[in-house]
Enzyme design. Structure first.
Site, PDB file in Angstrom:
ATOM      1  CD  GLN A 197      -2.449  -1.227   2.763  1.00 10.91           C
ATOM      2  OE1 GLN A 197      -3.450  -0.570   3.031  1.00 10.91           O
ATOM      3  NE2 GLN A 197      -1.874  -2.001   3.651  1.00 10.91           N
ATOM      4  CG  ASN A 198       4.157   1.235   2.376  1.00  5.76           C
ATOM      5  OD1 ASN A 198       3.076   1.463   2.926  1.00  5.76           O
ATOM      6  ND2 ASN A 198       5.121   0.561   2.945  1.00  5.76           N
ATOM      7  CB  VAL A 199       3.014   6.138  -2.278  1.00  2.00           C
ATOM      8  CG1 VAL A 199       1.572   5.690  -2.439  1.00  2.00           C
ATOM      9  CG2 VAL A 199       3.141   7.061  -1.056  1.00  2.00           C
ATOM     10  N   GLY A 259       2.923  -4.426   8.963  1.00  2.00           N
ATOM     11  CA  GLY A 259       2.934  -2.985   9.208  1.00  2.00           C
ATOM     12  C   GLY A 259       1.763  -2.230   8.627  1.00  2.00           C
ATOM     13  CG  ASN A 313       1.037  -3.881  13.368  1.00  2.00           C
ATOM     14  OD1 ASN A 313       1.455  -2.985  14.084  1.00  2.00           O
ATOM     15  ND2 ASN A 313       0.129  -3.658  12.422  1.00  2.00           N
ATOM     16  CB  CYS A 337      -0.918  15.633 -16.925  1.00  2.00           C
ATOM     17  SG  CYS A 337      -1.685  17.133 -17.555  1.00  2.00           S
ATOM     18  CB  SER A 377      -3.940   0.375  10.777  1.00  2.00           C
ATOM     19  OG  SER A 377      -4.275   1.070   9.592  1.00  2.00           O
ATOM     20  CG  HIS A 422      -3.037   2.639  -1.717  1.00  2.00           C
ATOM     21  ND1 HIS A 422      -3.037   2.505  -0.341  1.00  2.00           N
ATOM     22  CD2 HIS A 422      -4.161   1.990  -2.148  1.00  2.00           C
ATOM     23  CE1 HIS A 422      -4.106   1.806   0.039  1.00  2.00           C
ATOM     24  NE2 HIS A 422      -4.797   1.477  -1.037  1.00  2.00           N
TER      25      HIS A 422
HETATM   26  C1  BJW Z   1       4.613  -1.051  12.579  1.00  3.12           C
HETATM   27  C2  BJW Z   1       5.817  -0.395  12.853  1.00  3.12           C
HETATM   28  C3  BJW Z   1       7.001  -1.161  12.774  1.00  3.12           C
HETATM   29  C4  BJW Z   1       4.194   1.043  13.046  1.00  3.12           C
HETATM   30  N1  BJW Z   1       6.935  -2.455  12.449  1.00  3.12           N
HETATM   31  N2  BJW Z   1       4.571  -2.323  12.258  1.00  3.12           N
HETATM   32  C5  BJW Z   1     -15.216  -1.029   2.294  1.00  3.12           C
HETATM   33  C6  BJW Z   1     -15.460  -0.902   3.635  1.00  3.12           C
HETATM   34  C7  BJW Z   1     -15.251   0.321   4.271  1.00  3.12           C
HETATM   35  C8  BJW Z   1     -14.781   1.421   3.578  1.00  3.12           C
HETATM   36  C9  BJW Z   1     -14.524   1.292   2.227  1.00  3.12           C
HETATM   37  C10 BJW Z   1     -14.744   0.071   1.609  1.00  3.12           C
HETATM   38  N3  BJW Z   1     -14.410   0.232   0.295  1.00  3.12           N
HETATM   39  C11 BJW Z   1     -14.002   1.503   0.087  1.00  3.12           C
HETATM   40  C12 BJW Z   1     -14.078   2.179   1.244  1.00  3.12           C
HETATM   41  C13 BJW Z   1     -13.718   3.616   1.393  1.00  3.12           C
HETATM   42  C14 BJW Z   1     -12.232   3.851   1.588  1.00  3.12           C
HETATM   43  C15 BJW Z   1     -11.829   3.251   2.940  1.00  3.12           C
HETATM   44  O1  BJW Z   1     -11.269   2.199   3.045  1.00  3.12           O
HETATM   45  N4  BJW Z   1     -12.097   3.966   4.018  1.00  3.12           N
HETATM   46  C16 BJW Z   1     -11.777   3.470   5.362  1.00  3.12           C
HETATM   47  C17 BJW Z   1     -10.795   4.435   6.028  1.00  3.12           C
HETATM   48  C18 BJW Z   1     -13.073   3.346   6.131  1.00  3.12           C
HETATM   49  N5  BJW Z   1     -11.444   3.298   0.497  1.00  3.12           N
HETATM   50  C19 BJW Z   1     -11.246   3.937  -0.659  1.00  3.12           C
HETATM   51  O2  BJW Z   1     -11.765   5.022  -0.873  1.00  3.12           O
HETATM   52  C20 BJW Z   1     -10.382   3.256  -1.704  1.00  3.12           C
HETATM   53  N6  BJW Z   1     -11.019   3.305  -2.978  1.00  3.12           N
HETATM   54  C21 BJW Z   1     -12.057   2.523  -3.292  1.00  3.12           C
HETATM   55  O3  BJW Z   1     -12.478   1.676  -2.542  1.00  3.12           O
HETATM   56  O4  BJW Z   1     -12.561   2.744  -4.562  1.00  3.12           O
HETATM   57  C22 BJW Z   1     -13.885   2.312  -4.812  1.00  3.12           C
HETATM   58  C23 BJW Z   1     -14.766   3.545  -4.617  1.00  3.12           C
HETATM   59  C24 BJW Z   1     -14.862   4.457  -5.641  1.00  3.12           C
HETATM   60  C25 BJW Z   1     -15.690   5.566  -5.483  1.00  3.12           C
HETATM   61  C26 BJW Z   1     -16.371   5.767  -4.274  1.00  3.12           C
HETATM   62  C27 BJW Z   1     -16.204   4.851  -3.225  1.00  3.12           C
HETATM   63  C28 BJW Z   1     -15.395   3.735  -3.398  1.00  3.12           C
HETATM   64  C29 BJW Z   1      -9.067   3.997  -1.912  1.00  3.12           C
HETATM   65  C30 BJW Z   1      -8.184   3.977  -0.711  1.00  3.12           C
HETATM   66  C31 BJW Z   1      -6.919   4.812  -0.978  1.00  3.12           C
HETATM   67  C32 BJW Z   1      -6.062   4.983   0.266  1.00  3.12           C
HETATM   68  N7  BJW Z   1      -5.067   5.966   0.017  1.00  3.12           N
HETATM   69  C33 BJW Z   1      -4.079   6.265   1.049  1.00  3.12           C
HETATM   70  C34 BJW Z   1      -3.260   7.493   0.583  1.00  3.12           C
HETATM   71  C35 BJW Z   1      -2.314   7.096  -0.548  1.00  3.12           C
HETATM   72  C36 BJW Z   1      -1.443   8.239  -0.960  1.00  3.12           C
HETATM   73  C37 BJW Z   1      -0.564   8.690   0.170  1.00  3.12           C
HETATM   74  O5  BJW Z   1       0.332   7.957   0.632  1.00  3.12           O
HETATM   75  O6  BJW Z   1      -0.760   9.833   0.614  1.00  3.12           O
HETATM   76  O7  BJW Z   1      -3.230   5.138   1.246  1.00  3.12           O
HETATM   77  S1  BJW Z   1      -4.772   6.562   2.677  1.00  3.12           S
HETATM   78  C38 BJW Z   1      -3.444   5.799   3.550  1.00  3.12           C
HETATM   79  O8  BJW Z   1      -3.925   4.626   4.262  1.00  3.12           O
HETATM   80  C39 BJW Z   1      -2.475   5.275   2.474  1.00  3.12           C
HETATM   81  C40 BJW Z   1      -2.096   3.928   3.027  1.00  3.12           C
HETATM   82  O9  BJW Z   1      -1.596   3.098   1.993  1.00  3.12           O
HETATM   83  C41 BJW Z   1      -3.381   3.447   3.654  1.00  3.12           C
HETATM   84  C42 BJW Z   1      -3.202   2.360   4.659  1.00  3.12           C
HETATM   85  O10 BJW Z   1      -2.468   2.796   5.761  1.00  3.12           O
HETATM   86  P1  BJW Z   1      -1.431   1.813   6.457  1.00  3.12           P
HETATM   87  O11 BJW Z   1      -0.323   1.515   5.543  1.00  3.12           O
HETATM   88  O12 BJW Z   1      -2.152   0.659   7.038  1.00  3.12           O
HETATM   89  O13 BJW Z   1      -0.817   2.769   7.592  1.00  3.12           O
HETATM   90  P2  BJW Z   1      -1.353   3.069   9.081  1.00  3.12           P
HETATM   91  O14 BJW Z   1      -0.660   4.280   9.558  1.00  3.12           O
HETATM   92  O15 BJW Z   1      -2.826   3.064   9.135  1.00  3.12           O
HETATM   93  O16 BJW Z   1      -0.856   1.801   9.930  1.00  3.12           O
HETATM   94  C43 BJW Z   1       0.520   1.573  10.198  1.00  3.12           C
HETATM   95  C44 BJW Z   1       0.643   0.277  10.966  1.00  3.12           C
HETATM   96  O17 BJW Z   1       2.014  -0.019  11.126  1.00  3.12           O
HETATM   97  C45 BJW Z   1       0.019   0.321  12.377  1.00  3.12           C
HETATM   98  O18 BJW Z   1      -0.780  -0.834  12.567  1.00  3.12           O
HETATM   99  C46 BJW Z   1       1.247   0.293  13.313  1.00  3.12           C
HETATM  100  O19 BJW Z   1       1.002  -0.406  14.527  1.00  3.12           O
HETATM  101  C47 BJW Z   1       2.252  -0.445  12.468  1.00  3.12           C
HETATM  102  N8  BJW Z   1       3.684  -0.138  12.732  1.00  3.12           N
HETATM  103  N9  BJW Z   1       5.604   0.899  13.181  1.00  3.12           N
HETATM  104  C48 BJW Z   1       5.748  -3.015  12.208  1.00  3.12           C
HETATM  105  N10 BJW Z   1       8.258  -0.616  13.059  1.00  3.12           N
HETATM  106 ZN    ZN Z   2      -0.631  17.332 -19.548  1.00  3.19          ZN
END
Ligand code: BJW
Ligand code: ZN
Length: 256
Positions: free
Chosen positions: A111-113, A197, A223, A137, A199, A129
């Protein structure tokens, strides 16, 4: 179903996880921001999960970009700048090691960018992601590599002059279709699924965990603490930069 392991019993869980991996013909891994935490990159949620008081759900949306593109670009330019000094850690390297062992039967889904898996040497990385190294663009839709380059807060396309955006997937946007399809196929086919890593609150990525579990794969979570999806998994609780190398070491030791 694997018995639930005491969160504190890392040695026992490592033995169980190594056993699950050893038996697996196909392995898939899903990583999140936690795998890069030991490279100095902030995670999204929890302690460091806010940017100037704003939750990621507020900044990482097409609506936020439409409303205030300069603000959103400032967020991404800060992160792009942070990437210049970030280096892969031992967790990223352990995943390269797994790819060497399983070859094409190993799939890394992230999921990382931040591009750190690629920098570590992982050959095939499915970026669910998108990636911060690229821009897209909003006019002609061209995608270009702009890694390591400082961009202004309102960068424009060299070809058509329209506003650029980061080539990442925001909330309410679809994941890249072909990447998502290949990720689903890899999870459907795997016997062992590593969840590292994350959530596991963002969908559809988090749905891959349920998919693997429903299809009977051995699911291993790495995690700092059990994530929302932890029930019934093998949990390896500690920093991934330490736990993953221990898991690899354990793989090389004879099965207990
Ligand atoms: C360690 C550590 C160490 C710390 N060692 N561990 C179904 C159900 C419910 C909701 C939805 C659903 N379907 C769609 C949705 C809506 C939405 C969603 O999920 N919302 C929820 C928040 C409720 N999803 C979307 O909108 C997605 N699109 C989609 O479904 O399209 C269909 C659609 C179209 C039109 C309308 C509606 C739907 C798209 C999701 C895109 C997410 N984008 C981001 C930003 C990317 C760009 C950027 O980087 O800025 O992606 S948000 C952000 O969260 C990023 C991450 O990839 C993503 C996940 O986060 P991650 O990686 O889990 O990080 P953290 O911080 O949350 O967790 C870190 C973990 O590490 C923790 O657990 C720590 O304990 C642990 N940790 N140190 C090991 N050393
Ligand atoms: Zn252009």
């Amino acid at each position: 179903m694997h018995p639930v392991i005491d969160v504190g019993d890392l040695d026992g869980a490592l033995a169980q996880a190594a056993d699950g991996l050893r038996r697996a013909k196909r392995v898939a891994a899903l990583t999140g921001a936690g795998v890069s935490a030991e490279s100095g990159l902030a995670t999204f949620r929890g302690g460091g999960g806010l940017w100037e008081g704003r939750a990621v759900e507020v900044v990482a949306t097409p609506e936020a970009f439409q409303r205030n593109p300069g603000l959103v670009w400032r967020f991404y330019n800060l992160r792009r700048a942070g990437l210049r000094s970030a280096r892969p850690n031992a967790g990223h390297l352990a995943l390269v090691d797994l790819e060497k062992r399983w070859g094409e039967r190993f799939t890394l889904i992230t999921q990382n960018v931040d591009g750190l898996h690629q920098a570590a040497g992982s050959g095939r990385v499915l970026e669910l992601h998108g990636g911060l190294a690229r821009v897209r663009c909003t006019g002609c839709k061209a995608v270009t590599q702009r890694a390591g380059e400082a961009l202004p807060d309102l960068p424009s396309c060299d070809a058509c002059g329209a506003l650029l955006r980061p080539d990442v997937v925001w909330f309410h946007e679809m994941l890249p279709e072909s990447v998502w399809r290949v990720a689903c196929e890899a999870v459907e086919a795997c016997d062992c699924f590593l969840v590292i890593g994350t959530s596991a609150v963002v969908y559809p990525a988090a749905g891959l965990i349920d998919m693997a579990r429903a299809l009977g794969a051995c699911v291993i979570e790495v995690n700092l603490e059990p994530a929302a999806i932890a029930a019934g998994l093998i949990g390896l609780y500690g920093p991934s930069g330490q736990v993953l190398p221990r898991l690899i070491k354990r793989l090389d030791e004879s099965a207990t």
